[in-house]
Design a protein around this motif. Structure first.
Motif, PDB file in Angstrom:
ATOM      1  N   VAL A   1      44.285  43.588  42.288  1.00  0.00           N
ATOM      2  CA  VAL A   1      44.830  42.640  43.085  1.00  0.00           C
ATOM      3  C   VAL A   1      46.543  42.751  43.144  1.00  0.00           C
ATOM      4  N   ARG A   2      46.869  42.581  41.833  1.00  0.00           N
ATOM      5  CA  ARG A   2      48.161  42.509  41.660  1.00  0.00           C
ATOM      6  C   ARG A   2      49.077  43.907  42.091  1.00  0.00           C
TER       7      ARG A   2
ATOM      8  N   GLY B   1      47.951  45.693  44.779  1.00  0.00           N
ATOM      9  CA  GLY B   1      48.045  45.565  46.424  1.00  0.00           C
ATOM     10  C   GLY B   1      48.976  44.550  46.770  1.00  0.00           C
ATOM     11  N   LEU B   2      48.897  43.472  46.035  1.00  0.00           N
ATOM     12  CA  LEU B   2      50.269  42.266  46.340  1.00  0.00           C
ATOM     13  C   LEU B   2      51.745  42.920  46.255  1.00  0.00           C
ATOM     14  N   ALA B   3      51.647  43.664  45.276  1.00  0.00           N
ATOM     15  CA  ALA B   3      53.004  44.331  44.942  1.00  0.00           C
ATOM     16  C   ALA B   3      53.344  45.254  46.025  1.00  0.00           C
TER      17      ALA B   3
ATOM     18  N   GLU C   1      41.702  42.096  38.250  1.00  0.00           N
ATOM     19  CA  GLU C   1      43.116  41.367  38.653  1.00  0.00           C
ATOM     20  C   GLU C   1      44.115  42.260  38.641  1.00  0.00           C
TER      21      GLU C   1
ATOM     22  N   GLU D   1      53.757  50.902  52.807  1.00  0.00           N
ATOM     23  CA  GLU D   1      52.497  50.532  51.904  1.00  0.00           C
ATOM     24  C   GLU D   1      51.818  51.680  51.953  1.00  0.00           C
TER      25      GLU D   1
ATOM     26  N   VAL E   1      52.301  45.084  49.201  1.00  0.00           N
ATOM     27  CA  VAL E   1      52.621  44.328  50.448  1.00  0.00           C
ATOM     28  C   VAL E   1      54.085  43.779  50.300  1.00  0.00           C
ATOM     29  N   VAL E   2      54.220  43.520  49.230  1.00  0.00           N
ATOM     30  CA  VAL E   2      55.476  42.457  48.892  1.00  0.00           C
ATOM     31  C   VAL E   2      56.681  43.346  49.083  1.00  0.00           C
ATOM     32  N   ARG E   3      56.564  44.730  48.540  1.00  0.00           N
ATOM     33  CA  ARG E   3      57.710  45.486  48.481  1.00  0.00           C
ATOM     34  C   ARG E   3      58.095  46.107  49.935  1.00  0.00           C
TER      35      ARG E   3
END
Length: 315
Positions: free
Chosen positions: A146-147, A149-151, A143, A114, A153-155
């Protein structure tokens, strides 16, 4: 200390023993003071950044959001290892539970992924701000942040969930003594009485892919920034900003890369050097990031001074 519990077959009630830093066990006080001082600086520096960003509503630009993400990751990264390290150094509390060990492993390795993702996002942010200033707010809107940040974390989850599954499925029926200061993946996997090489290859391959891609995109971003800034009035400022950022990135990436590949050539790299490198790239950047990134950001620096000044006035 009884050794019998650590020779039993693998079970959730088993524990591991952390050595600390091999061959430096005789200097626990000095090591403890060193890491404790760095941890306090990390908490104070990153906590101050988060406090200022949270209280000052003018600090809502994308760059400040990324700085906030970086501060949270740094606190989690340092907290996942330093308190336990201090208990090993100062209180001789070397035992760590089976579940706690793998939770620590998950947190350490996921936050490193991260951190790399946020460093890349910050480099892209600076590229857009300097090379496409009129489109900055349009491209990096709420938006999009946020995307991103999510990417990030998901990675990290896509990397760590399979690795954690591979390591926890190994049987640990021999020594439970981890020659490390925290539950580092390869140091724990090598204790298994089954072949740990598949998890090692997966870890090295994915780490190399993540770090390699991020560093390549970061290099391109800063290259474009310097190319755009050359010959302009902002050239000196751009060089100053990029120089500080690149120094912190090198402090993070170089020890990390060396630490990853030292695991493959452990016979030629001493255990002490491996552990010190791993500790360095997890603790030093978390301490320096709020100083280099945040205090070099004019708005955050001014907000910190306003907060301190107003408190002094009211006092």
């Amino acid at each position: 200390m009884a050794s019998d519990p650590f020779n039993h077959p693998n079970s959730s009630s088993s524990s591991f023993i952390l050595v600390g830093i091999p061959s430096l066990e005789a200097s626990p006080t000095c090591l403890g003071i060193l890491f404790c001082s760095g941890y306090i600086i990390t908490l104070v520096g990153n906590g101050l950044v988060l406090l200022v960003i949270g209280l000052d509503h003018s600090l809502r630009d994308p760059v400040h959001c990324f700085l906030g993400m970086l501060a949270v990751i740094d606190v989690v990264m340092a907290t996942s290892i330093v308190p336990k390290m201090l208990s090993v150094f100062w209180m001789k509390s070397t035992e760590i539970g089976y579940v706690a060990c793998f939770v620590q492993m998950f947190l350490v390795h996921s936050t490193t992924s991260e951190e790399s993702g946020v460093l890349l996002a910050m480099a892209v942010d600076r590229y857009i701000a300097i090379c496409h200033p009129l489109r900055y707010q349009t491209i990096l809107n709420h938006e999009t942040i946020v995307r991103i940040g999510l990417a990030i974390v998901v990675r990290a989850l896509l990397f760590m969930v399979p690795l954690t599954g591979m390591v926890t499925s190994l049987p640990y029926c021999h020594s439970r003594v981890v020659p490390h200061s925290y539950c580092e993946h390869m140091a724990v996997a090598k204790l298994a009485c089954a072949d740990p090489r598949p998890s090692g290859r997966y870890s090295v391959a994915m780490s190399s892919l993540i770090v390699g891609m991020d560093m390549a995109f970061i290099a391109v971003s800063y290259g474009m920034i310097l190319k755009t800034a050359l010959g302009k009035k902002s050239c000196r400022k751009a060089f100053s900003t990029c120089g500080c950022h690149i120094c912190v990135m090198l402090l993070y990436y170089i020890p990390g890369i060396v630490s990853i590949y030292a695991q493959l050539f452990s016979s030629s790299v001493s255990a002490r050097a491996q552990v010190l490198l791993a500790d360095l790239y997890l603790t030093l950047p978390t301490m320096l990031n709020p100083i280099i990134y945040s205090m070099k950001t004019k708005k955050i620096r001014q907000a910190v001074l306003r907060m301190l000044f107003s408190r002094r006035v009211h006092a």
